[in-house]
Design a protein around this motif. Structure first.
Motif, PDB file in Angstrom:
ATOM      1  N   VAL A 385       0.853  -1.186   0.000  1.00  0.00           N
ATOM      2  CA  VAL A 385       0.000   0.000   0.000  1.00  0.00           C
ATOM      3  C   VAL A 385       0.892   1.240   0.000  1.00  0.00           C
ATOM      4  O   VAL A 385       2.094   1.165   0.280  1.00  0.00           O
ATOM      5  CB  VAL A 385      -0.941   0.033   1.223  1.00  0.00           C
ATOM      6  CG1 VAL A 385      -1.960  -1.095   1.153  1.00  0.00           C
ATOM      7  CG2 VAL A 385      -0.155  -0.041   2.527  1.00  0.00           C
ATOM      8  N   ASP A 386       0.295   2.381  -0.310  1.00  0.00           N
ATOM      9  CA  ASP A 386       1.031   3.648  -0.322  1.00  0.00           C
ATOM     10  C   ASP A 386       1.084   4.191   1.102  1.00  0.00           C
ATOM     11  O   ASP A 386       0.194   4.922   1.544  1.00  0.00           O
ATOM     12  CB  ASP A 386       0.337   4.639  -1.258  1.00  0.00           C
ATOM     13  CG  ASP A 386       1.087   5.965  -1.355  1.00  0.00           C
ATOM     14  OD1 ASP A 386       2.150   6.102  -0.710  1.00  0.00           O
ATOM     15  OD2 ASP A 386       0.591   6.883  -2.057  1.00  0.00           O
ATOM     16  N   LYS A 387       2.135   3.838   1.825  1.00  0.00           N
ATOM     17  CA  LYS A 387       2.208   4.202   3.245  1.00  0.00           C
ATOM     18  C   LYS A 387       2.341   5.711   3.454  1.00  0.00           C
ATOM     19  O   LYS A 387       2.074   6.208   4.549  1.00  0.00           O
ATOM     20  CB  LYS A 387       3.357   3.463   3.922  1.00  0.00           C
ATOM     21  CG  LYS A 387       4.745   3.873   3.475  1.00  0.00           C
ATOM     22  CD  LYS A 387       5.813   3.100   4.262  1.00  0.00           C
ATOM     23  CE  LYS A 387       7.219   3.568   3.915  1.00  0.00           C
ATOM     24  NZ  LYS A 387       8.249   2.834   4.705  1.00  0.00           N
ATOM     25  N   SER A 388       2.721   6.446   2.416  1.00  0.00           N
ATOM     26  CA  SER A 388       2.892   7.889   2.558  1.00  0.00           C
ATOM     27  C   SER A 388       1.563   8.615   2.760  1.00  0.00           C
ATOM     28  O   SER A 388       1.536   9.758   3.204  1.00  0.00           O
ATOM     29  CB  SER A 388       3.602   8.464   1.328  1.00  0.00           C
ATOM     30  OG  SER A 388       2.781   8.359   0.174  1.00  0.00           O
ATOM     31  N   ARG A 389       0.428   7.944   2.437  1.00  0.00           N
ATOM     32  CA  ARG A 389      -0.884   8.592   2.540  1.00  0.00           C
ATOM     33  C   ARG A 389      -1.643   8.205   3.804  1.00  0.00           C
ATOM     34  O   ARG A 389      -2.823   8.513   3.948  1.00  0.00           O
ATOM     35  CB  ARG A 389      -1.728   8.267   1.303  1.00  0.00           C
ATOM     36  CG  ARG A 389      -1.176   8.849   0.001  1.00  0.00           C
ATOM     37  CD  ARG A 389      -2.191   8.820  -1.123  1.00  0.00           C
ATOM     38  NE  ARG A 389      -2.507   7.453  -1.542  1.00  0.00           N
ATOM     39  CZ  ARG A 389      -3.710   6.902  -1.467  1.00  0.00           C
ATOM     40  NH1 ARG A 389      -4.727   7.591  -0.957  1.00  0.00           N
ATOM     41  NH2 ARG A 389      -3.915   5.664  -1.887  1.00  0.00           N
ATOM     42  N   VAL A 390      -0.960   7.516   4.738  1.00  0.00           N
ATOM     43  CA  VAL A 390      -1.669   7.006   5.912  1.00  0.00           C
ATOM     44  C   VAL A 390      -2.244   8.135   6.769  1.00  0.00           C
ATOM     45  O   VAL A 390      -3.266   7.950   7.435  1.00  0.00           O
ATOM     46  CB  VAL A 390      -0.736   6.096   6.743  1.00  0.00           C
ATOM     47  CG1 VAL A 390       0.352   6.903   7.427  1.00  0.00           C
ATOM     48  CG2 VAL A 390      -1.506   5.277   7.756  1.00  0.00           C
ATOM     49  N   THR A 391      -1.618   9.320   6.747  1.00  0.00           N
ATOM     50  CA  THR A 391      -2.110  10.428   7.569  1.00  0.00           C
ATOM     51  C   THR A 391      -2.984  11.411   6.798  1.00  0.00           C
ATOM     52  O   THR A 391      -3.521  12.360   7.388  1.00  0.00           O
ATOM     53  CB  THR A 391      -0.921  11.207   8.174  1.00  0.00           C
ATOM     54  OG1 THR A 391      -0.107  11.717   7.116  1.00  0.00           O
ATOM     55  CG2 THR A 391      -0.101  10.308   9.075  1.00  0.00           C
ATOM     56  N   THR A 392      -3.166  11.183   5.492  1.00  0.00           N
ATOM     57  CA  THR A 392      -3.922  12.147   4.682  1.00  0.00           C
ATOM     58  C   THR A 392      -5.205  11.575   4.087  1.00  0.00           C
ATOM     59  O   THR A 392      -5.998  12.325   3.519  1.00  0.00           O
ATOM     60  CB  THR A 392      -3.050  12.684   3.535  1.00  0.00           C
ATOM     61  OG1 THR A 392      -2.610  11.589   2.715  1.00  0.00           O
ATOM     62  CG2 THR A 392      -1.833  13.421   4.090  1.00  0.00           C
ATOM     63  N   SER A 393      -5.437  10.289   4.215  1.00  0.00           N
ATOM     64  CA  SER A 393      -6.624   9.673   3.634  1.00  0.00           C
ATOM     65  C   SER A 393      -7.866   9.964   4.483  1.00  0.00           C
ATOM     66  O   SER A 393      -7.945   9.571   5.657  1.00  0.00           O
ATOM     67  CB  SER A 393      -6.438   8.157   3.519  1.00  0.00           C
ATOM     68  OG  SER A 393      -7.658   7.506   3.219  1.00  0.00           O
ATOM     69  N   GLY A 394      -8.855  10.630   3.885  1.00  0.00           N
ATOM     70  CA  GLY A 394     -10.099  10.912   4.586  1.00  0.00           C
ATOM     71  C   GLY A 394     -10.878   9.653   4.915  1.00  0.00           C
ATOM     72  O   GLY A 394     -11.476   9.538   6.000  1.00  0.00           O
ATOM     73  N   GLU A 395     -10.873   8.697   3.999  1.00  0.00           N
ATOM     74  CA  GLU A 395     -11.568   7.428   4.217  1.00  0.00           C
ATOM     75  C   GLU A 395     -10.993   6.697   5.423  1.00  0.00           C
ATOM     76  O   GLU A 395     -11.728   6.157   6.260  1.00  0.00           O
ATOM     77  CB  GLU A 395     -11.457   6.551   2.966  1.00  0.00           C
ATOM     78  CG  GLU A 395     -12.161   5.212   3.090  1.00  0.00           C
ATOM     79  CD  GLU A 395     -11.990   4.335   1.852  1.00  0.00           C
ATOM     80  OE1 GLU A 395     -12.378   3.148   1.897  1.00  0.00           O
ATOM     81  OE2 GLU A 395     -11.452   4.844   0.839  1.00  0.00           O
ATOM     82  N   LEU A 396      -9.686   6.703   5.514  1.00  0.00           N
ATOM     83  CA  LEU A 396      -9.021   6.021   6.619  1.00  0.00           C
ATOM     84  C   LEU A 396      -9.276   6.751   7.941  1.00  0.00           C
ATOM     85  O   LEU A 396      -9.513   6.117   8.977  1.00  0.00           O
ATOM     86  CB  LEU A 396      -7.527   5.937   6.333  1.00  0.00           C
ATOM     87  CG  LEU A 396      -6.694   4.991   7.210  1.00  0.00           C
ATOM     88  CD1 LEU A 396      -7.283   3.600   7.222  1.00  0.00           C
ATOM     89  CD2 LEU A 396      -5.254   4.952   6.715  1.00  0.00           C
ATOM     90  N   ALA A 397      -9.234   8.074   7.917  1.00  0.00           N
ATOM     91  CA  ALA A 397      -9.494   8.860   9.125  1.00  0.00           C
ATOM     92  C   ALA A 397     -10.891   8.590   9.665  1.00  0.00           C
ATOM     93  O   ALA A 397     -11.093   8.472  10.886  1.00  0.00           O
ATOM     94  CB  ALA A 397      -9.301  10.343   8.837  1.00  0.00           C
ATOM     95  N   ALA A 398     -11.859   8.478   8.773  1.00  0.00           N
ATOM     96  CA  ALA A 398     -13.233   8.211   9.202  1.00  0.00           C
ATOM     97  C   ALA A 398     -13.360   6.825   9.824  1.00  0.00           C
ATOM     98  O   ALA A 398     -14.051   6.637  10.836  1.00  0.00           O
ATOM     99  CB  ALA A 398     -14.184   8.337   8.008  1.00  0.00           C
ATOM    100  N   ALA A 399     -12.671   5.847   9.248  1.00  0.00           N
ATOM    101  CA  ALA A 399     -12.715   4.487   9.784  1.00  0.00           C
ATOM    102  C   ALA A 399     -12.076   4.422  11.168  1.00  0.00           C
ATOM    103  O   ALA A 399     -12.570   3.718  12.069  1.00  0.00           O
ATOM    104  CB  ALA A 399     -12.010   3.529   8.835  1.00  0.00           C
ATOM    105  N   VAL A 400     -10.982   5.150  11.357  1.00  0.00           N
ATOM    106  CA  VAL A 400     -10.317   5.180  12.665  1.00  0.00           C
ATOM    107  C   VAL A 400     -11.224   5.841  13.701  1.00  0.00           C
ATOM    108  O   VAL A 400     -11.358   5.352  14.840  1.00  0.00           O
ATOM    109  CB  VAL A 400      -8.975   5.931  12.572  1.00  0.00           C
ATOM    110  CG1 VAL A 400      -8.405   6.195  13.963  1.00  0.00           C
ATOM    111  CG2 VAL A 400      -7.976   5.133  11.741  1.00  0.00           C
TER     112      VAL A 400
END
Length: 452
Positions: A385-400
């Motif tokens: 996966v593109d680990k550089s986007r772990v802090t910028t993904s809105g989808e991921l932030a919502a899931a967390v």
């Protein structure tokens, strides 16, 4: 070019990502950057170079030594020794630079380069950035300023490094280990000679496994990342405890007499109480990372000790310790730093101190480690996966955010990109292991879909 330096030096597949040309170029660049910073002012620079037993370390060592000598640095080649040994020797020998060739716990095809500054401390981020910049500048065409004649560096083997380091370990041990039977898993790595020698001289009856490195078998199904063999050996031999190192022996994990794992958090808990009792735990404070188990935090609070938490990576633990003068810190993975005696994580020193506490108290490691209760913690490594986007993904932030609402105050979530490998780590803690597992898997799936 992406940043070469991760949280623990430069790593990659040897002879593919990490080539002889890169190793040589980075070494020359490091010499030039440190010279410009005034590190070598007024004297001829000296570097200590060591490695773990990986086959690729042989040609990478040759490249590093060539690069340093070509830049006018005298080289003391110490051979196969643990990372903390190279750091220690860099300090006690008054060297201006230390270089360790190792990929730590990574599989054999990988290798890495770690640089130490004068005193045996890891280089600051800004110096690493300057080394990269100088390396890239000269890689793309700008010529090096090369000394000639008597100005080139000289190279010699420093065989005394082994004895110097073992003597240091024994000299700081608070008490002997007589009466203890200990199994040591050396991961077929850099401590295969050092660790058994130190434990034996300290009085322990030693059984070794994973102590026959052939250049290809480092970390292969053994060591701190694979504790199954150690657990079986401790039970088979009726040992009091087992100690496991990784490939470069900057880590230590343990196994009690029942075969149960004792992780870095538990080791920190045991050592913190021992050091408080001895009056050496400055500020009654321990430094750990955000990956530490919630049970460790609760135990420290119960014992009246202060816990300072940092970003993941032993370099950040060390930075906090040095800034505030704290004496003990580490990571759940087994990087433990006892700053009065080491400038980096030292697996052999940690194992000796842990065993010394068992010997001094007459208590089993299981009893000592019970000072903390590990809450269920699930860790999933999501690859490709593109680990550089772990802090910028809105989808991921919502899931967390949704996961944190579900767990409430009884658990926590941590997502972070690995500093040494191309993956994202998903960690979830909860009072119930099934809930932790379900939440972690759900988040891992989101990471895969959002960053894949």
């Amino acid at each position: 070019m992406g940043r070469l330096f991760g949280t623990d030096g430069v790593r990659g597949v040897a002879n593919a990502d990490l080539t002889a040309e890169l190793a040589l170029g980075l070494s020359v660049a490091a010499a030039h950057v440190l010279a410009e910073a005034g590190t070598f002012e007024g004297h001829r620079p000296i570097a200590v170079v060591g490695r773990d037993p990986r086959a690729s370390g042989e040609f990478l060592e040759a490249a590093v030594v060539a690069g340093l000598a070509s830049a006018g640095v005298d080289v003391l080649r110490v051979g196969v020794l643990p990372t903390p040994a190279v750091a220690h020797l860099t300090g006690v020998l008054g060297a201006d630079l230390g270089v360790m060739l190792s990929a730590s716990h990574n599989a054999m095809p990988d290798n890495g380069i770690k640089f130490f500054a004068r005193g045996g401390h890891k280089l600051a981020d800004d110096l690493e950035d300057k080394i990269e910049g100088v390396y890239e500048e000269h890689r793309t065409g700008a010529p090096w300023d090369r000394p000639t004649g008597a100005g080139v560096g000289r190279v010699r083997d420093y065989d005394e490094g082994f004895e110097t380091y073992v003597s240091h370990l024994l000299g700081v041990l608070p008490n002997r280990l007589d009466g203890l039977k200990i199994v040591l898993d050396e991961a077929h790595g850099a401590a295969a000679r050092v660790s058994p020698e130190a434990f034996t001289r300290a009085g322990a009856q030693v059984v070794t496994i994973g102590a026959a490195p052939d250049g290809l078998n480092i970390n292969d199904g053994c060591g701190s990342t694979h504790l199954e063999l150690l657990k079986a050996a401790v039970i088979e031999h009726g040992a009091d405890l087992g100690i496991a190192h990784d490939g470069d022996a900057d880590r230590c994990l343990a196994v009690d007499h029942t075969g149960a794992e004792v992780d870095g958090d538990q080791i920190l808990a045991v050592l913190s109480l021992a050091m408080r009792e001895a009056g050496t735990l400055r500020g009654d404070t321990v430094v750990a990372t955000v990956m530490s188990n919630l049970g460790f935090k609760l135990a420290m609070e119960r014992e009246g000790l202060t816990l300072v938490q940092t970003a993941v990576g032993d370099r950040y633990v060390l930075e906090s310790m040095k800034e505030h003068g704290y004496a003990l810190g580490g990571e759940q993975s087994g990087h433990v730093i006892v700053l009065d005696h080491a400038t980096t994580g030292d697996g052999t020193l940690t194992g000796l101190m842990l065993a010394a506490r068992v010997a001094a108290t007459g208590k089993s490691l299981a009893e000592l480690a019970s000072v903390m209760e590990r809450l269920p913690q699930i860790l999933i490594n999501v690859k490709d996966v593109d680990k550089s986007r772990v802090t910028t993904s809105g989808e991921l932030a919502a899931a967390v955010a949704e996961a944190e609402r579900e767990l409430g105050t009884t658990g926590r979530v941590l997502l972070r990109s690995s500093g040494t490998e191309p993956l994202v780590r998903v960690m979830v803690e909860a009072a119930d292991i099934e809930q932790a597992r379900a939440v972690a898997q759900r988040l891992a799936d989101v990471v895969k879909s959002a960053l894949g």
